[in-house]
Design a protein around this motif. Structure first.
Motif, PDB file in Angstrom:
ATOM      1  N   ARG A  18       0.832  -1.202   0.000  1.00 52.13           N
ATOM      2  CA  ARG A  18       0.000   0.000   0.000  1.00 52.13           C
ATOM      3  C   ARG A  18       0.870   1.258   0.000  1.00 52.13           C
ATOM      4  N   LEU A  19       1.928   1.262   0.802  1.00 53.44           N
ATOM      5  CA  LEU A  19       2.840   2.403   0.815  1.00 53.44           C
ATOM      6  C   LEU A  19       3.556   2.567  -0.527  1.00 53.44           C
ATOM      7  N   ALA A  20       3.900   1.464  -1.170  1.00 56.74           N
ATOM      8  CA  ALA A  20       4.542   1.542  -2.487  1.00 56.74           C
ATOM      9  C   ALA A  20       3.589   2.155  -3.512  1.00 56.74           C
ATOM     10  N   TRP A  21       2.312   1.789  -3.464  1.00 57.33           N
ATOM     11  CA  TRP A  21       1.342   2.387  -4.366  1.00 57.33           C
ATOM     12  C   TRP A  21       1.213   3.887  -4.107  1.00 57.33           C
ATOM     13  N   ARG A  22       1.247   4.282  -2.839  1.00 53.38           N
ATOM     14  CA  ARG A  22       1.162   5.713  -2.526  1.00 53.38           C
ATOM     15  C   ARG A  22       2.384   6.466  -3.035  1.00 53.38           C
ATOM     16  N   ARG A  23       3.573   5.888  -2.870  1.00 47.68           N
ATOM     17  CA  ARG A  23       4.785   6.538  -3.394  1.00 47.68           C
ATOM     18  C   ARG A  23       4.734   6.648  -4.903  1.00 47.68           C
ATOM     19  N   THR A  24       4.263   5.609  -5.551  1.00 48.31           N
ATOM     20  CA  THR A  24       4.166   5.628  -7.008  1.00 48.31           C
ATOM     21  C   THR A  24       3.156   6.666  -7.469  1.00 48.31           C
ATOM     22  N   THR A  25       2.054   6.801  -6.747  1.00 44.67           N
ATOM     23  CA  THR A  25       1.055   7.816  -7.080  1.00 44.67           C
ATOM     24  C   THR A  25       1.632   9.212  -6.908  1.00 44.67           C
ATOM     25  N   LEU A  26       2.399   9.414  -5.850  1.00 43.27           N
ATOM     26  CA  LEU A  26       3.036  10.716  -5.639  1.00 43.27           C
ATOM     27  C   LEU A  26       4.023  11.029  -6.757  1.00 43.27           C
ATOM     28  N   ALA A  56      -3.573  15.096 -18.240  1.00 43.88           N
ATOM     29  CA  ALA A  56      -4.490  15.093 -17.100  1.00 43.88           C
ATOM     30  C   ALA A  56      -5.346  13.833 -17.078  1.00 43.88           C
ATOM     31  N   LEU A  57      -5.811  13.393 -18.246  1.00 44.81           N
ATOM     32  CA  LEU A  57      -6.625  12.180 -18.301  1.00 44.81           C
ATOM     33  C   LEU A  57      -5.813  10.943 -17.943  1.00 44.81           C
ATOM     34  N   ILE A  58      -4.594  10.868 -18.427  1.00 44.07           N
ATOM     35  CA  ILE A  58      -3.728   9.732 -18.102  1.00 44.07           C
ATOM     36  C   ILE A  58      -3.462   9.704 -16.595  1.00 44.07           C
ATOM     37  N   TRP A  59      -3.169  10.857 -16.024  1.00 46.37           N
ATOM     38  CA  TRP A  59      -2.897  10.922 -14.593  1.00 46.37           C
ATOM     39  C   TRP A  59      -4.132  10.529 -13.780  1.00 46.37           C
ATOM     40  N   LEU A  60      -5.307  10.995 -14.186  1.00 44.27           N
ATOM     41  CA  LEU A  60      -6.528  10.631 -13.479  1.00 44.27           C
ATOM     42  C   LEU A  60      -6.809   9.134 -13.568  1.00 44.27           C
ATOM     43  N   ALA A  61      -6.534   8.540 -14.725  1.00 47.42           N
ATOM     44  CA  ALA A  61      -6.719   7.091 -14.863  1.00 47.42           C
ATOM     45  C   ALA A  61      -5.779   6.333 -13.921  1.00 47.42           C
ATOM     46  N   PHE A  62      -4.514   6.754 -13.855  1.00 49.96           N
ATOM     47  CA  PHE A  62      -3.580   6.094 -12.952  1.00 49.96           C
ATOM     48  C   PHE A  62      -3.992   6.306 -11.501  1.00 49.96           C
ATOM     49  N   LEU A  63      -4.447   7.502 -11.173  1.00 54.58           N
ATOM     50  CA  LEU A  63      -4.889   7.794  -9.817  1.00 54.58           C
ATOM     51  C   LEU A  63      -6.065   6.909  -9.430  1.00 54.58           C
ATOM     52  N   TRP A  64      -6.970   6.680 -10.354  1.00 46.87           N
ATOM     53  CA  TRP A  64      -8.129   5.823 -10.101  1.00 46.87           C
ATOM     54  C   TRP A  64      -7.692   4.388  -9.829  1.00 46.87           C
ATOM     55  N   VAL A  65      -6.791   3.856 -10.663  1.00 43.98           N
ATOM     56  CA  VAL A  65      -6.295   2.487 -10.470  1.00 43.98           C
ATOM     57  C   VAL A  65      -5.575   2.369  -9.134  1.00 43.98           C
ATOM     58  N   ILE A  70      -5.154   0.635  -3.419  1.00 43.51           N
ATOM     59  CA  ILE A  70      -4.860   0.987  -2.027  1.00 43.51           C
ATOM     60  C   ILE A  70      -6.036   0.604  -1.130  1.00 43.51           C
ATOM     61  N   ARG A  71      -7.253   0.874  -1.591  1.00 46.85           N
ATOM     62  CA  ARG A  71      -8.434   0.486  -0.803  1.00 46.85           C
ATOM     63  C   ARG A  71      -8.558  -1.021  -0.686  1.00 46.85           C
ATOM     64  N   THR A  72      -8.240  -1.743  -1.759  1.00 43.60           N
ATOM     65  CA  THR A  72      -8.323  -3.197  -1.730  1.00 43.60           C
ATOM     66  C   THR A  72      -7.307  -3.782  -0.756  1.00 43.60           C
ATOM     67  N   LEU A  73      -6.140  -3.192  -0.671  1.00 38.85           N
ATOM     68  CA  LEU A  73      -5.097  -3.707   0.215  1.00 38.85           C
ATOM     69  C   LEU A  73      -5.408  -3.500   1.690  1.00 38.85           C
ATOM     70  N   ALA A  74      -6.433  -2.737   2.012  1.00 45.66           N
ATOM     71  CA  ALA A  74      -6.800  -2.525   3.406  1.00 45.66           C
ATOM     72  C   ALA A  74      -7.522  -3.735   3.999  1.00 45.66           C
ATOM     73  N   ALA A  75      -7.949  -4.676   3.174  1.00 42.63           N
ATOM     74  CA  ALA A  75      -8.650  -5.871   3.649  1.00 42.63           C
ATOM     75  C   ALA A  75      -7.673  -6.804   4.370  1.00 42.63           C
ATOM     76  N   ASP A  76      -8.240  -7.713   5.167  1.00 43.73           N
ATOM     77  CA  ASP A  76      -7.402  -8.673   5.887  1.00 43.73           C
ATOM     78  C   ASP A  76      -6.640  -9.591   4.931  1.00 43.73           C
ATOM     79  N   ARG A  77      -7.328 -10.069   3.918  1.00 44.80           N
ATOM     80  CA  ARG A  77      -6.693 -10.929   2.912  1.00 44.80           C
ATOM     81  C   ARG A  77      -6.948 -10.317   1.536  1.00 44.80           C
TER      82      ARG A  77
END
Length: 105
Positions: A18-26, A56-65, A70-77
């Protein structure tokens, strides 16, 4: 006794991912802002405005993915990354890189 692999302790691996995804998004956000600045540096020709809009559209698409992952990784499994999401992330990254090459040359 349970079968091997059924009682997997994920430990901190989902948190690191999850942290790696956040760094990549930044990093993607920084690249998009710099590319937008470079694209709009001129007089605002239609080609430059179209380039800025595509960035802007490319960035928004990446931000959405990234946000969905990141939300999916918050689950237990958390489930593995879907192939379509991986392809979308790679396509956004490659598109930004190609645009950067066209701006530089």
């Amino acid at each position: 006794m349970s079968a091997p692999g059924t009682d997997r302790d994920a430990g901190l691996q989902p948190e690191r991912t999850r942290l790696a995804w956040r760094r990549t998004t930044l990093a993607s956000s920084v690249v998009a802002v710099l590319a937008l600045r470079q694209a709009l540096r001129g007089v605002g020709a239609p080609v430059e405005v179209a380039g800025a809009a595509s960035i802007a559209l490319i960035w928004l698409a990446f931000l959405w993915v990234a946000h969905r992952r990141i939300r999916t990784l918050a689950a237990d499994r958390p489930p593995p990354l879907a192939p379509r999401a991986a392809l979308a992330a790679v396509a956004c990254t490659v598109a930004l890189a190609l645009f950067a090459m066209t701006v530089i040359f």
